[in-house]
Design a protein around this motif. Structure first.
Motif, mmCIF file in Angstrom:
data_model
loop_
_atom_site.group_PDB
_atom_site.id
_atom_site.type_symbol
_atom_site.label_atom_id
_atom_site.label_comp_id
_atom_site.label_asym_id
_atom_site.label_seq_id
_atom_site.Cartn_x
_atom_site.Cartn_y
_atom_site.Cartn_z
ATOM 1 N N ILE A 1 43.796 47.370 47.520
ATOM 2 C CA ILE A 1 44.914 47.366 47.082
ATOM 3 C C ILE A 1 45.046 47.846 45.612
ATOM 4 O O ILE A 1 45.969 48.268 45.319
ATOM 5 N N ALA A 2 43.811 47.833 44.630
ATOM 6 C CA ALA A 2 43.896 48.429 43.600
ATOM 7 C C ALA A 2 44.199 49.898 43.702
ATOM 8 O O ALA A 2 44.760 50.694 42.818
ATOM 9 N N LEU A 3 43.516 50.627 44.994
ATOM 10 C CA LEU A 3 43.851 52.264 44.836
ATOM 11 C C LEU A 3 45.431 52.092 45.358
ATOM 12 O O LEU A 3 45.943 53.240 45.173
ATOM 13 N N PHE B 1 34.593 46.344 43.281
ATOM 14 C CA PHE B 1 33.263 46.768 43.597
ATOM 15 C C PHE B 1 32.119 45.641 43.382
ATOM 16 O O PHE B 1 31.230 45.662 43.792
ATOM 17 N N PHE C 1 39.115 44.218 50.172
ATOM 18 C CA PHE C 1 40.445 44.224 49.948
ATOM 19 C C PHE C 1 40.767 44.665 48.614
ATOM 20 O O PHE C 1 42.035 45.406 48.315
ATOM 21 N N LEU C 2 40.325 43.988 47.540
ATOM 22 C CA LEU C 2 40.719 44.245 46.300
ATOM 23 C C LEU C 2 40.642 45.796 45.964
ATOM 24 O O LEU C 2 41.382 46.229 45.205
ATOM 25 N N VAL C 3 39.653 46.545 46.457
ATOM 26 C CA VAL C 3 39.532 47.804 46.071
ATOM 27 C C VAL C 3 40.689 48.613 46.545
ATOM 28 O O VAL C 3 41.228 49.391 46.219
ATOM 29 N N TYR D 1 41.055 46.292 38.438
ATOM 30 C CA TYR D 1 40.793 45.621 39.661
ATOM 31 C C TYR D 1 39.754 46.465 40.429
ATOM 32 O O TYR D 1 39.227 45.735 41.359
#
Lengths: 327, 96
Positions: free
Chosen positions: B46-48, B11, B42-44, B6
């Protein structure tokens, strides 16, 4: 088949679906199609938030990212026409990139580079501030960590955010009179029935989400989004007229959240504390008070952003295209 | 694996959105592109913040993304009304 294998396959499909949808919605020649694809994109994203165990984000995304933004885009298209009001500028991503393959490769390289950079920098997933939040959770006044961060640990950010929301409404209103969204037909029986059922239900759900935010997923933003959905439905059914007659009530609702937030923040100074330092004893009550006001404001602000125009009744010598002028 | 996948997708979305924001001239498409770009960010985040199956994601990052989603709907609304105003000014200019 192995359960982990199924989950990984689903992950892969979701990720692939997101990238393909993002590309095709930006490359699509038909704007309406692009908007519909964007709504689907938002719903897929809400699934991903659920998958990554971020239920608060999933709730907000489903209500706002997919729902409200979709409604905003669709009504904007109906105002602007199918060319999006910009006939001179037809270009999509596909037409601009003479060799889409090259662009795709460059993008892929960028994504890999970014990913490697993150890994190289040692920002390993899962490090974060999780433990610091949990150590101090008992002093925050709520038992749900996300609400604790939003309304206590980083309340300053949230205060400014609520102010930004109010500023956005002022921005929209300052653009002058806009064609108000008035229904072409009086609401039919089905819509009328739906509204009498759905709006009270939405208010109930919003109130529940507000209360649930203290100990589980939920809170003012999620509740406010649900309230805004009810507001949008109301506007679409011609309820705007009623809100005009109560113009000052609308304004009070809009400013209540930032106002109460500021008052509580400054009020703490009177008790000999720092700004926004609630103290552990009453923190829960202060947070609920702020959230209650913020809930109403967020609902009102998002509805106003949808209906636009500002609370001025007299309409226009102005050309209103596609909408019936009000007598 | 899940987090990396994700993270990478985030990215990629950011890249697609950024390219379209810069290259596409059409107003509404630019707003769509900005939203895709934001979703990538946002995806970066939450993936972190992903901490493994059965564990809630990092609350600080969740709170930040929640704030971001609400702000991005506001910028989208303001942008769309600005486009409406621009279009109408252009119409008035051409008919006068």
């Amino acid at each position: 088949m192995d359960a982990t294998l199924i989950i990984h396959t689903l992950d892969l499909l979701l990720a692939l679906g997101l990238v393909v949808l993002a590309w095709s919605l930006l490359a699509s020649r038909d704007l309406f199609r692009a908007v519909v694809q964007f709504i689907v994109f938002g719903l897929l994203l809400a699934l991903v938030w659920g998958r990554l165990n971020a239920p608060d984000v999933a709730l907000t995304e489903a209500a706002i990212g997919a729902g409200l933004t979709g409604a905003l885009l669709l009504t904007a298209l109906s105002r602007l026409g199918s060319d999006g009001g910009d006939a001179a500028c037809r270009y999509t991503l596909r037409e601009l990139a003479s060799t889409p393959q090259v662009l795709a490769v460059v993008l892929l390289a960028l994504a890999v580079a970014g990913w490697v950079a993150f890994v190289a920098l040692g920002t390993s997933p899962g490090a974060g501030l999780y433990h610091s939040v949990h150590e101090r959770l008992s002093h925050s006044g709520v038992s749900h960590p996300v609400t604790a961060v939003l309304l206590n640990f980083r309340a300053y950010d949230t205060l400014l955010e609520v102010a930004v929301l109010a500023a956005a409404v002022i921005g929209v209103w300052s653009l002058g009179r806009m064609p108000l969204i008035t229904p072409l037909h009086p609401p039919g029986e089905v819509l009328r029935l739906l509204i009498t059922l759905l709006i009270p239900l939405a208010v109930l759900v919003a109130g529940y989400l507000l209360w649930a935010g203290g100990h589980g997923p939920g809170g003012a933003f999620q509740g406010g989004a649900v309230l805004a959905a009810a507001g949008v439905l109301w506007v679409l059914a011609g309820g705007r007229r009623i809100s005009h007659r109560h113009e000052w009530q609308t304004r009070v609702m809009l400013i209540l959240g930032p106002e109460v937030f500021c008052l509580v923040a400054m009020g703490m100074v009177a008790f000999g504390r720092h700004v926004l330092e609630y103290g552990s004893a009453r923190a829960g009550a202060w947070i609920l008070l702020i959230e209650g006001a913020a809930l109403l404001s967020i609902g009102a602000i998002l509805t106003s952003l949808f209906s636009g125009g500002g609370p001025i009744i007299d309409l226009p010598k102005w050309r209103v295209r596609g909408y019936r002028q009000r007598p | 694996m899940t987090s990396s996948l994700y993270l990478f997708t985030g990215f990629a979305l950011f890249g697609i959105g950024l390219a379209a924001t810069i290259m596409v001239g059409h107003w509404v498409r630019k707003i769509l592109a900005l939203n895709v770009m934001g979703s990538g960010v946002f995806l970066v985040m939450i993936a972190l913040g992903y901490r493994g199956p059965g564990l809630a994601a990092d609350p600080v990052l969740q709170a930040l993304v929640l704030t971001g989603i609400v702000v991005s709907v506001c910028t989208t609304a303001l942008g769309l009304w600005l486009v409406t105003r621009l279009r109408d000014s252009a119409d008035e200019g051409s008919s006068a």
